[in-house]
Design an enzyme around this catalytic site. Structure first.
Site, PDB file in Angstrom:
ATOM      1  N   THR A 180      40.439  43.148  25.674  1.00  0.00           N
ATOM      2  CA  THR A 180      41.399  43.388  24.599  1.00  0.00           C
ATOM      3  C   THR A 180      41.951  42.060  24.082  1.00  0.00           C
ATOM      4  O   THR A 180      41.978  41.814  22.873  1.00  0.00           O
ATOM      5  CB  THR A 180      42.524  44.309  25.119  1.00  0.00           C
ATOM      6  OG1 THR A 180      41.916  45.474  25.688  1.00  0.00           O
ATOM      7  CG2 THR A 180      43.473  44.708  24.029  1.00  0.00           C
ATOM      8  N   TYR A 182      47.319  47.100  27.631  1.00  0.00           N
ATOM      9  CA  TYR A 182      47.372  46.347  26.382  1.00  0.00           C
ATOM     10  C   TYR A 182      46.608  47.100  25.275  1.00  0.00           C
ATOM     11  O   TYR A 182      46.908  46.971  24.099  1.00  0.00           O
ATOM     12  CB  TYR A 182      46.675  44.990  26.551  1.00  0.00           C
ATOM     13  CG  TYR A 182      47.481  43.902  27.213  1.00  0.00           C
ATOM     14  CD1 TYR A 182      48.691  44.156  27.862  1.00  0.00           C
ATOM     15  CD2 TYR A 182      47.012  42.589  27.193  1.00  0.00           C
ATOM     16  CE1 TYR A 182      49.400  43.129  28.469  1.00  0.00           C
ATOM     17  CE2 TYR A 182      47.717  41.561  27.791  1.00  0.00           C
ATOM     18  CZ  TYR A 182      48.911  41.826  28.427  1.00  0.00           C
ATOM     19  OH  TYR A 182      49.600  40.797  29.029  1.00  0.00           O
ATOM     20  N   GLY A 183      45.598  47.837  25.700  1.00  0.00           N
ATOM     21  CA  GLY A 183      44.622  48.386  24.753  1.00  0.00           C
ATOM     22  C   GLY A 183      45.152  49.421  23.784  1.00  0.00           C
ATOM     23  O   GLY A 183      44.498  49.745  22.796  1.00  0.00           O
ATOM     24  N   THR A 224      37.482  45.241  31.366  1.00  0.00           N
ATOM     25  CA  THR A 224      37.259  44.760  32.737  1.00  0.00           C
ATOM     26  C   THR A 224      37.718  45.769  33.804  1.00  0.00           C
ATOM     27  O   THR A 224      37.424  45.598  34.980  1.00  0.00           O
ATOM     28  CB  THR A 224      37.946  43.400  32.957  1.00  0.00           C
ATOM     29  OG1 THR A 224      39.313  43.500  32.545  1.00  0.00           O
ATOM     30  CG2 THR A 224      37.257  42.311  32.164  1.00  0.00           C
ATOM     31  N   ASP A 257      44.553  39.078  33.096  1.00  0.00           N
ATOM     32  CA  ASP A 257      44.269  40.394  32.518  1.00  0.00           C
ATOM     33  C   ASP A 257      45.607  41.130  32.396  1.00  0.00           C
ATOM     34  O   ASP A 257      46.634  40.665  32.911  1.00  0.00           O
ATOM     35  CB  ASP A 257      43.310  41.177  33.432  1.00  0.00           C
ATOM     36  CG  ASP A 257      43.001  42.570  32.893  1.00  0.00           C
ATOM     37  OD1 ASP A 257      42.797  42.710  31.673  1.00  0.00           O
ATOM     38  OD2 ASP A 257      42.976  43.536  33.685  1.00  0.00           O
ATOM     39  N   SER A 258      45.574  42.304  31.779  1.00  0.00           N
ATOM     40  CA  SER A 258      46.784  43.115  31.692  1.00  0.00           C
ATOM     41  C   SER A 258      47.147  43.715  33.054  1.00  0.00           C
ATOM     42  O   SER A 258      48.270  44.149  33.258  1.00  0.00           O
ATOM     43  CB  SER A 258      46.571  44.249  30.693  1.00  0.00           C
ATOM     44  OG  SER A 258      45.471  45.036  31.104  1.00  0.00           O
ATOM     45  N   CYS A 278      39.952  39.831  30.105  1.00  0.00           N
ATOM     46  CA  CYS A 278      40.453  41.030  29.442  1.00  0.00           C
ATOM     47  C   CYS A 278      39.758  41.113  28.086  1.00  0.00           C
ATOM     48  O   CYS A 278      39.852  40.176  27.273  1.00  0.00           O
ATOM     49  CB  CYS A 278      41.963  40.915  29.259  1.00  0.00           C
ATOM     50  SG  CYS A 278      42.678  42.238  28.277  1.00  0.00           S
TER      51      CYS A 278
HETATM   52  N1  DGL Z   1      41.209  45.239  31.246  1.00  0.00           N
HETATM   53  C1  DGL Z   1      41.560  45.014  29.904  1.00  0.00           C
HETATM   54  C2  DGL Z   1      40.379  44.956  28.978  1.00  0.00           C
HETATM   55  O1  DGL Z   1      39.353  44.453  29.417  1.00  0.00           O
HETATM   56  C3  DGL Z   1      42.794  45.677  29.348  1.00  0.00           C
HETATM   57  C4  DGL Z   1      42.949  47.130  29.491  1.00  0.00           C
HETATM   58  C5  DGL Z   1      44.308  47.530  28.976  1.00  0.00           C
HETATM   59  O2  DGL Z   1      45.288  46.911  29.373  1.00  0.00           O
HETATM   60  O3  DGL Z   1      44.379  48.445  28.151  1.00  0.00           O
HETATM   61  O4  DGL Z   1      40.432  45.350  27.852  1.00  0.00           O
END
Ligand code: DGL
Length: 270
Positions: free
Chosen positions: A82, A49-50, A192, A17-18, A80
């Site tokens: 994203t 990441y989003g 997540t 994940d990020s 993740c």
């Molecule tokens: N937890 C991640 C997701 O499910 C990423 C959130 C992020 O880094 O913005 O999208």
């Protein structure tokens, strides 16, 4: 890399994940597959990441996929939303092993038992813009009505360790007020990180079925490994945690937010 078991079934499973969010998925996988060695990577240097472009998200995802390939994992879980929304195909190409994303399991879970057909989805800006859940849900039932809302402040609130604080309740109220008016049957936590804000989200939307796909994702992985006949059933699997920055903070929040005792967290920079 610390010593692991050897042999085909004994190869580890890679989960990434990020940041911290994927730990909600890790926890379910650990529960369902107690004999497996699990390697978790959180890209804490580059979270979130989003808010980033699809090109950047793909670049990060490919780097992590290549790393997991080097570590010779037997399967990869993209914990993740994203990355699952924007770069699942790239991850599959680079890993060379079965890859499980989180969108399909979440959509299937939300669709099952949905009578009125009105489903809300919250996620990062990138996930919502990609319409990944909308496409998946409509492929299950084209008459579903989908209400989507990006909630970009939720991820930094979690990464800051502010789940449960008043500010998180206030932000949830602000983001979810339009969804509340629509009175959906179910709400998909399409990120997540969001299960860690479950109390805040449920407080705004009482009576709405909240979908956290972590359990379904773990079940998808179990089924995939069973099909391939490579589940490690013996012994107790080991956990290995890697992050790209601030390992101590990751370890502290993993314990505070999810009760996960990480032991030493290793640094892996790209
Ligand atoms: N937890 C991640 C997701 O499910 C990423 C959130 C992020 O880094 O913005 O999208």
């Amino acid at each position: 890399m610390p010593k692991r078991k050897s042999g085909l079934n004994k190869k580890p499973i890679g989960i990434f994940d990020s940041g911290l969010g994927g730990l909600t998925v890790f926890k379910e996988i650990r529960r369902l597959l107690p004999g497996e060695d699990l390697i978790y990577f959180g890209d804490t240097a580059r979270v979130p990441y989003g808010t980033k472009s699809p090109e950047t998200i793909k670049k990060f995802a490919v780097e992590i996929a290549d790393y997991f390939r080097e570590l010779k994992v037997k399967a990869v879980v993209v914990a993740c939303n994203t990355v699952s929304s924007l770069a699942l195909e790239e991850v599959k190409k680079h890993c060379g092993v079965p890859v499980i994303g989180v969108i399909k399991p979440g959509a299937i879970e939300a669709a099952s038992g949905c009578v009125k057909g009105k489903i809300a989805v919250i996620g990062t800006q990138a996930t919502i813009s990609s319409k990944s859940y909308e496409k998946e849900l409509k492929s299950i039932n084209p008459s579903f009505k989908i209400i989507s809302k990006p909630c970009p402040l939720f991820v930094p609130l979690v990464e800051e360790g502010w789940a449960g604080k008043k500010v998180s309740y206030d932000v949830a109220k602000e983001y979810l007020s339009e969804i509340k008016k629509e009175a959906p049957e179910a709400l998909i936590l399409g990120c997540t990180h969001y299960p860690m804000l479950l109390k805040e989200i449920s407080a705004v939307l009482p009576g709405v079925k909240i979908i956290n796909s972590a359990q379904s994702v773990a079940k998808f992985l179990l089924d995939e490994l069973s099909l391939l006949g490579c589940i490690e059933k013996n012994g107790k699997g080991k956990d290995f945690f890697y992050v790209s920055d601030a390992p101590e903070k990751f370890s502290r929040l993993a314990c505070n937010l999810l009760g996960i005792r990480t032991g030493k967290v290793f640094l892996k920079r790209f």
